[in-house]
Design an enzyme around this catalytic site. Sequence first.
Site, PDB file in Angstrom:
ATOM      1  N   HIS A  36     -26.341 -12.075   5.240  1.00 42.22           N
ATOM      2  CA  HIS A  36     -27.576 -11.526   5.814  1.00 42.22           C
ATOM      3  C   HIS A  36     -28.774 -12.375   5.392  1.00 42.22           C
ATOM      4  O   HIS A  36     -29.601 -12.753   6.216  1.00 42.22           O
ATOM      5  CB  HIS A  36     -27.817 -10.083   5.329  1.00 42.22           C
ATOM      6  CG  HIS A  36     -27.276  -9.032   6.214  1.00 42.22           C
ATOM      7  ND1 HIS A  36     -26.000  -8.567   6.094  1.00 42.22           N
ATOM      8  CD2 HIS A  36     -27.850  -8.335   7.222  1.00 42.22           C
ATOM      9  CE1 HIS A  36     -25.804  -7.621   6.989  1.00 42.22           C
ATOM     10  NE2 HIS A  36     -26.909  -7.471   7.691  1.00 42.22           N
ATOM     11  N   LYS A  98     -20.738   2.160   4.839  1.00 41.75           N
ATOM     12  CA  LYS A  98     -20.555   3.463   4.200  1.00 41.75           C
ATOM     13  C   LYS A  98     -21.885   3.901   3.617  1.00 41.75           C
ATOM     14  O   LYS A  98     -22.694   3.087   3.173  1.00 41.75           O
ATOM     15  CB  LYS A  98     -19.467   3.432   3.124  1.00 41.75           C
ATOM     16  CG  LYS A  98     -19.849   2.725   1.843  1.00 41.75           C
ATOM     17  CD  LYS A  98     -18.757   2.879   0.792  1.00 41.75           C
ATOM     18  CE  LYS A  98     -19.176   2.165  -0.487  1.00 41.75           C
ATOM     19  NZ  LYS A  98     -18.158   2.211  -1.510  1.00 41.75           N
TER      20      LYS A  98
END
Length: 171
Positions: A36, A98
């Site tokens: 990222h 999650k």
Amino acid sequence: MIKITLPQDKEKFKKLKTGQEVLLSGTIYSLRDKAHAKLICSGRAPSFLNGAVIYYMGPTPARPGRPCGSCGPTTSARMDKYTPTLIKKTSIIGIIGKGERSAAANKSMQGRLVYFLAYAGLGALCAKSVLKSEAVLYKELGAEAVFKLEVKDFPLIVAQDLKGDNIYGGI
């Protein structure tokens, strides 16, 4: 249980509702913290992410004869600082991870993509759905490289639908 095969069933994303269980098949891409950061710093995102689903995956080395080792989800909130920018730079249609997301990340996803939960603690089960795994970008990052994964019946739960309805409450 809703079965979705990418790229054919992208339209099904519009009808998904928070809490629904999904079996996803097709191509997805792993994207972790370091990848990222590199993508955001590079100022551009690879075209293969357009229309893609990304997975915040915590992989382990592959066992002999398998495309990958255990590949459960990693905590999504760690990517929240990158999420709004990544969404602006790409046309991703889904994120798998999650846990709860920040208000800013939830807002940036609303109306643009679906946030899915993978079953935490069941990385070995998730790995059974992976047919192929190949590092396609930032290979020098090892386990945090961007991997192209071919999956079949990957089990997920819709955590936030396109309307912004969120399994954790609010947006």
